[in-house]
Design a protein around this motif. Structure first.
Motif, PDB file in Angstrom:
ATOM      1  N   PRO A 117       0.839  -1.205   0.000  1.00  0.00           N
ATOM      2  CA  PRO A 117       0.000   0.000   0.000  1.00  0.00           C
ATOM      3  C   PRO A 117       0.873   1.253   0.000  1.00  0.00           C
ATOM      4  CG  PRO A 117       0.127  -0.909   2.204  1.00  0.00           C
ATOM      5  CD  PRO A 117       0.860  -1.876   1.302  1.00  0.00           C
ATOM      6  N   GLY A 118       0.234   2.389  -0.187  1.00  0.00           N
ATOM      7  CA  GLY A 118       0.951   3.656  -0.158  1.00  0.00           C
ATOM      8  C   GLY A 118       1.518   3.941   1.221  1.00  0.00           C
ATOM      9  N   ALA A 119       2.464   4.863   1.259  1.00  0.00           N
ATOM     10  CA  ALA A 119       3.100   5.222   2.524  1.00  0.00           C
ATOM     11  C   ALA A 119       2.067   5.782   3.499  1.00  0.00           C
ATOM     12  CB  ALA A 119       4.197   6.251   2.283  1.00  0.00           C
ATOM     13  N   ALA A 120       2.329   5.592   4.782  1.00  0.00           N
ATOM     14  CA  ALA A 120       1.448   6.135   5.813  1.00  0.00           C
ATOM     15  C   ALA A 120       1.357   7.653   5.666  1.00  0.00           C
ATOM     16  CB  ALA A 120       1.974   5.764   7.194  1.00  0.00           C
ATOM     17  N   THR A 121       0.176   8.181   5.883  1.00  0.00           N
ATOM     18  CA  THR A 121      -0.051   9.609   5.718  1.00  0.00           C
ATOM     19  C   THR A 121      -1.147  10.073   6.657  1.00  0.00           C
ATOM     20  OG1 THR A 121      -0.780  11.326   4.155  1.00  0.00           O
ATOM     21  CG2 THR A 121      -1.644   9.112   3.806  1.00  0.00           C
ATOM     22  N   ALA A 122      -1.088  11.354   7.028  1.00  0.00           N
ATOM     23  CA  ALA A 122      -2.152  11.938   7.839  1.00  0.00           C
ATOM     24  C   ALA A 122      -3.321  12.394   6.972  1.00  0.00           C
ATOM     25  CB  ALA A 122      -1.612  13.121   8.640  1.00  0.00           C
ATOM     26  N   ASP A 123      -3.142  12.355   5.632  1.00  0.00           N
ATOM     27  CA  ASP A 123      -4.238  12.693   4.730  1.00  0.00           C
ATOM     28  C   ASP A 123      -5.260  11.556   4.692  1.00  0.00           C
ATOM     29  OD1 ASP A 123      -2.985  15.068   4.021  1.00  0.00           O
ATOM     30  OD2 ASP A 123      -2.029  14.208   2.244  1.00  0.00           O
ATOM     31  N   LEU A 124      -6.460  11.861   4.225  1.00  0.00           N
ATOM     32  CA  LEU A 124      -7.463  10.840   3.941  1.00  0.00           C
ATOM     33  C   LEU A 124      -7.215  10.334   2.523  1.00  0.00           C
ATOM     34  CD1 LEU A 124     -10.091   9.360   4.852  1.00  0.00           C
ATOM     35  CD2 LEU A 124     -11.358  11.194   3.692  1.00  0.00           C
ATOM     36  N   GLN A 186       5.923   6.763  -5.800  1.00  0.00           N
ATOM     37  CA  GLN A 186       6.242   5.825  -4.736  1.00  0.00           C
ATOM     38  C   GLN A 186       6.245   4.406  -5.301  1.00  0.00           C
ATOM     39  OE1 GLN A 186       3.832   6.207  -1.210  1.00  0.00           O
ATOM     40  NE2 GLN A 186       3.767   8.434  -1.334  1.00  0.00           N
ATOM     41  N   ARG A 187       7.022   3.542  -4.692  1.00  0.00           N
ATOM     42  CA  ARG A 187       7.021   2.143  -5.072  1.00  0.00           C
ATOM     43  C   ARG A 187       5.913   1.451  -4.289  1.00  0.00           C
ATOM     44  NH1 ARG A 187       8.694  -0.798  -9.273  1.00  0.00           N
ATOM     45  NH2 ARG A 187      10.683   0.324  -9.269  1.00  0.00           N
ATOM     46  N   LEU A 188       4.736   1.345  -4.886  1.00  0.00           N
ATOM     47  CA  LEU A 188       3.627   0.674  -4.240  1.00  0.00           C
ATOM     48  C   LEU A 188       2.951  -0.238  -5.249  1.00  0.00           C
ATOM     49  CD1 LEU A 188       0.731   2.286  -5.119  1.00  0.00           C
ATOM     50  CD2 LEU A 188       1.834   4.032  -3.757  1.00  0.00           C
ATOM     51  N   GLY A 189       2.019  -1.032  -4.786  1.00  0.00           N
ATOM     52  CA  GLY A 189       1.378  -2.000  -5.665  1.00  0.00           C
ATOM     53  C   GLY A 189       2.144  -3.316  -5.658  1.00  0.00           C
ATOM     54  N   TRP A 190       2.096  -4.033  -6.758  1.00  0.00           N
ATOM     55  CA  TRP A 190       2.775  -5.321  -6.859  1.00  0.00           C
ATOM     56  C   TRP A 190       4.273  -5.108  -7.064  1.00  0.00           C
ATOM     57  CZ3 TRP A 190      -0.285  -8.633  -4.955  1.00  0.00           C
ATOM     58  CH2 TRP A 190      -1.665  -8.549  -5.163  1.00  0.00           C
TER      59      TRP A 190
END
Length: 205
Positions: A117-124, A186-190
């Motif tokens: 998943p994407g990096a942790a964030t305080a955004d929704l 960002q490196r996310l996903g598979w």
């Protein structure tokens, strides 16, 4: 020979009725819509649609979504939401086991866990935005984003985020048209996929 009759498309509601949470009566329709849009991204191997839809229905966290409804209560669109408490789909193995049984379900859950998943964030984070094909280009997506902005502001988030596969140029253009701006990739996903676009819409104070 009589001509085939086509169901006329009703007039779109202006504005659509946006509500928080997926009603129980629309759980199946929401699972079908979400699978139609994101099924290929959710699992590393092809899955029969009926199984995929059953997985979405079992894993769904109805409170982590906004829905757009017609005056008659028909589901027009859906926006999943992800915050510190999790996203639209529960990542636990239970839903996989419910669809494929103990052995098959746990193996598929282990494979699905490769997804980053994407990096942790305080955004929704908008955890997937889907609009029924008959209602595209009718302002449904924009109405859902506006409702997500209100939802985020009410809970103290400073912005909205969306994640788009790098190869999805149409999706990137659609998010930018809604006011989102790309952040560094960002490196996310598979693991074998290209870096994804992460886009952000800051919220006015």
């Amino acid at each position: 020979m009589p001509q085939a009759q086509h169901r006329p498309q009703p007039e779109p509601p202006v504005p659509p009725d946006i509500r928080g949470g997926v009603p129980d009566t629309l759980r199946q329709a929401a699972a079908v819509l979400y699978w139609r849009h994101f099924g290929a991204q959710l699992l590393p191997l092809p899955v029969a649609p009926r199984r995929g839809i059953a997985l979405i229905r079992a894993a769904m966290r109805p409170q982590q979504a906004l829905v757009a409804l017609s005056p008659s209560g028909e589901l027009l669109g859906l926006a999943g939401l992800r915050d510190a408490g999790g996203g639209f789909l529960d990542p636990a193995p239970d839903s996989f086991v419910a669809v494929w049984g103990q052995a098959g379900g746990r193996l598929r859950h282990m494979a699905a866990a490769l997804y980053r998943p994407g990096a942790a964030t305080a955004d929704l984070v908008l955890d997937g935005l889907a609009v029924h094909p008959l209602w595209r280009r009718q302002g449904i997506a924009r109405a859902l984003v506006r409702a997500a902005m209100d939802h985020a502001r009410a809970r103290g988030h400073a912005g909205l985020r969306a994640e788009v596969e790098a190869r999805n140029q149409a999706g990137l253009a659609a998010w930018r048209a809604l006011g989102f701006q790309p952040l560094p990739r960002q490196r996310l996903g598979w693991p074998w996929a290209a870096p994804a676009h992460v886009l952000r819409l800051p919220l006015p104070g």
